[in-house]
Design a protein around this motif. Structure first.
Motif, short mmCIF file in Angstrom:
data_model
loop_
_atom_site.label_atom_id
_atom_site.label_comp_id
_atom_site.label_asym_id
_atom_site.label_seq_id
_atom_site.Cartn_x
_atom_site.Cartn_y
_atom_site.Cartn_z
N GLU A 35 0.82 -1.21 0.00
CA GLU A 35 0.00 0.00 0.00
C GLU A 35 0.86 1.26 0.00
OE1 GLU A 35 -2.21 -0.37 3.57
OE2 GLU A 35 -3.51 -1.94 2.80
N MET A 36 1.86 1.28 0.86
CA MET A 36 2.72 2.45 1.01
C MET A 36 4.17 1.99 1.09
SD MET A 36 0.48 4.46 3.88
CE MET A 36 1.42 5.97 3.83
N PRO A 37 4.91 2.02 -0.03
CA PRO A 37 6.32 1.61 0.02
C PRO A 37 7.12 2.49 0.98
CG PRO A 37 5.59 1.86 -2.24
CD PRO A 37 4.49 2.39 -1.36
N VAL A 38 8.20 1.95 1.49
CA VAL A 38 9.01 2.66 2.47
C VAL A 38 10.44 2.80 1.93
CG1 VAL A 38 9.61 0.59 3.77
CG2 VAL A 38 9.62 2.79 4.91
N LYS A 39 11.07 3.92 2.25
CA LYS A 39 12.45 4.16 1.82
C LYS A 39 13.34 4.18 3.06
CE LYS A 39 15.20 7.36 -0.91
NZ LYS A 39 15.19 8.59 -1.69
#
Length: 111
Positions: A35-39
């Motif tokens: 849903e929400m990729p993370v860096k």
């Protein structure tokens, strides 16, 4: 210290496959990486867990940077300086973070 589920990400891997299992903290669902990729440290983590998309992004960035330099009215020496001190450091970090095959890196070098 309180855990904020909105700032966290979760991933569930069962038998080598990413599943859509949701985790909850205090009754609030934690978003998944699909849903929400993370860096983190310059590396993007998403549900695919593959570096092929990142290579395509790196390839597009190189094209964009090279076009910008070639369109300037600077002499050749200064264009090389822009590449060496402006673009090359931006390209080295993704090459060290992602696992990109040497054949693809050689294609980038030819550019």
């Amino acid at each position: 210290m309180k855990l904020k589920p909105s700032k966290c990400r979760s991933i569930s891997i069962v038998k080598g496959q990413v599943t859509d299992q949701r985790f909850h903290v205090g009754g609030i669902p934690v978003p998944t990486v699909s849903e929400m990729p993370v860096k983190s440290l310059g590396r993007w983590y998403d549900a695919k867990l593959k570096d092929t998309e990142q290579f395509e992004q790196l390839n597009n960035d190189i094209s964009k940077y090279m076009e910008r330099i070639s369109k300037t009215l600077l002499p050749g020496k200064l264009k090389v300086w822009c590449f060496q001190f402006g673009i090359l450091p931006r390209l080295l970090w993704p090459l060290t973070v992602y696992e990109i095959p040497i054949t693809k890196v050689e294609k980038l070098e030819r550019r």
